[in-house]
Design a protein around this motif. Sequence first.
Motif, PDB file in Angstrom:
ATOM      1  N   CYS A 150      37.359  39.227  31.666  1.00  0.00           N
ATOM      2  CA  CYS A 150      38.556  39.764  30.983  1.00  0.00           C
ATOM      3  C   CYS A 150      38.245  40.541  29.712  1.00  0.00           C
ATOM      4  N   ASP A 177      38.088  40.874  36.041  1.00  0.00           N
ATOM      5  CA  ASP A 177      38.780  41.726  35.073  1.00  0.00           C
ATOM      6  C   ASP A 177      37.779  42.499  34.215  1.00  0.00           C
ATOM      7  N   TYR A 180      40.861  46.911  33.148  1.00  0.00           N
ATOM      8  CA  TYR A 180      42.293  46.704  33.353  1.00  0.00           C
ATOM      9  C   TYR A 180      42.875  48.040  33.800  1.00  0.00           C
ATOM     10  N   HIS A 233      42.761  42.646  38.044  1.00  0.00           N
ATOM     11  CA  HIS A 233      42.926  43.898  37.296  1.00  0.00           C
ATOM     12  C   HIS A 233      41.947  44.991  37.696  1.00  0.00           C
ATOM     13  N   ASP A 406      39.831  34.287  33.733  1.00  0.00           N
ATOM     14  CA  ASP A 406      41.161  34.814  34.053  1.00  0.00           C
ATOM     15  C   ASP A 406      42.274  34.470  33.066  1.00  0.00           C
ATOM     16  N   HIS A 408      42.323  33.656  29.853  1.00  0.00           N
ATOM     17  CA  HIS A 408      42.179  34.015  28.442  1.00  0.00           C
ATOM     18  C   HIS A 408      42.312  32.797  27.533  1.00  0.00           C
TER      19      HIS A 408
HETATM   20 FE   LIG Z   1      42.301  38.920  32.528  1.00  0.00          FE
END
Ligand SMILES: [Fe+2]
Length: 511
Positions: A150, A177, A180, A233, A406, A408
Motif C-alpha cells: 500500500c 497495492d 493506486y 488497486h 491491505d 493500512h
Molecule cells: Fe491499500
Amino acid sequence: MPVAPPTDLHRRGFLALALAAGVAPGLVACAHRRSWRSDPFALGVASGCPRPGSVVLWTRIAPAAEPAARESVSWEIAADEGFRSVVRAGVESAGADSAHSVHAEATGLEPSRWYWYRFAAGGARSVVGRTRTAPAAGREEALSFAIASCQRYDDGHYAAWRHMADEAPDLVVFLGDYIYESAPRRNRVRTHSGTGAAKTLADYRARYEQYKADANLQRIHAAAPWIFTWDDHEVQNDYAGDRGQDLSPAFLQRRAAAYRAWWEHMPLPASMRPADADLRVYDRYDWGRLARFHVLDDRQYRDYHACPPPGRAGSTTVDAADCPELLVAGRTILGRDQERWLADGLARRDVRWNLIAQQTLMAPFTWTREGRYWTDGWAGYPGARDRLLDTIVERAAVNPVVLSGDVHCNYVCDLKRGVDDPPDRVIATEFCGTSISSGGLPQERVAAALPLNPHIRYGRADERGYVALRVGASRVDARLRVVSDVLDPDATIRTAAAFSVEDGKPGAQRI
Ligand SMILES: [Fe+2]
C-alpha cells in the motif's frame, strides 16, 4: 548500501557520465551508442523471484528517453560490486509492445549468495542493483526480510523504503497495492498523474512510470530481490474476480490492461507475460529448509462480496444478522484450485516455517459486540477462513505464520478457529503490516474496537511503515518499523513494537 539512486543523471548528462565511467566491454558490444532524449534508465532497476540458482532482473527504458519500437538492452550479473567477476550476461530485446520493459532471467547462479547487476543500452548504463539467490534445498540459513504494502503516492513520501534499504534485508515481500488507480486529488502532498482513474493500458503504464520514478522506491528495488502478490488497486478498488466495483461490462478488458502493466513493471519472468485477463500469481518460494513462502492471490478467484451497497459491487461494513450471505459456508476468497494447492503445500514436512504471504487481514475483526464486519477482507469470507484454519490443523502444517497487508494498520493476531477459544487453541500467528504511505482509519475507532477483538494483540491505524522479520530455527522475530511522519521525505524510523513466535508454539509473544 552500495547503491545510489540516479538523481544527478539528468543534470550532468547521462551519456557523458556513462562513457566517463567506462562501460564494461561486454556491454558496449551489444549497446551501440546513440542519442537518448534523457536517461533511458530513469525508472531504475529491480530484481525478483529469487530461487537457489536464478533471479529475474528488470528495467524499463523510460518513455521520456524516446526509445525506438525495439531496443537492445544488455545486462550482466557479477559476483562482486566492481564487476570484475561477471558470471552471466545477455541481451534482451525491449519492445514497445511490452512498454520497453526487460525481464532477464539470470540462471546458473550459486545458491545463497549476493550478486550485483546492471544494464546498458545505446551507450547509457543503469545504476547497479544488488540481489541474491535463495539457499539450496535442505540448507538451513537465517533469513531477514520485510513485508510491505500500500504505497499510495499522493498520501505521502516513501521514507519507509529508504530506511528499509538501509537495513539491507535479504528479501522484500510485497503484499499488494503497488500503485493506486485513483484519479488525481487536489491539495495532496503529491499528485497522481493523468486526469482520471487509470483504465487503459496507457493509463496504467503512466501510473507505474510515476511511481517508479521515486528515488526511495528505486533504492529498495536495487537493494534486494522482491517477491510479489497484488491486491485490488493494481486494477480497481474492491474488484472481485471478473467484476469491478462499478459493474462495468468492460471490466475484464480493464483487468487485462492492468495485469499486463503490472507484469511489465515487476521483475517477473517472461513466461508470466499475460496474454489476456488471466495471470497466475500464486506460487511458492523456498528459503532452503528454513522457510517456505506460500504467496497467495485473493483477488482473481474470489466470490463476489456479500451484501454489496445498492447499485454497485464491492465492499461495505455489515451487521452479520442483516447479511445471511456472509455466512454461507461455501464462499471462497482463494478459489477452489488455489485452496487445494495451498492445502497440498501445507502438508509438506520439509520446512521449519510455513509463511503464508497474502493480501488482507485474516483474523476476524468485529466493530460491534453483535458482529459487524468489513466484507472485503477475510471477515467477508468467514467460511473460507474456517476452511483454511481447519486445513492447517488437519494437515498439521509446521509453524504457520500469516503475513498480510491491505488495511493500512499494524495488527498482530492470534488466529483461532473460534475467537473465544482459549489461548492454548491458537492455530497460527498473523502479522498484518501497515502501509508504506496509504492513509489509515482514525486510531480512536480501532482503539475502541480492540476490546471486542482480544485475539488481536496489537492494533494501530496511525502508523506507516513496514514489518522487519528475522527467521531462525527456533523463532521468528518481527519488528513493527514506523516512520515519524509520512508527509516528511526525511522522516526518521523507530520500532513501535516487537513480537516473536517460537518454534512449535503458535501465537505472538511481545518482546
Ligand atoms: Fe491499500
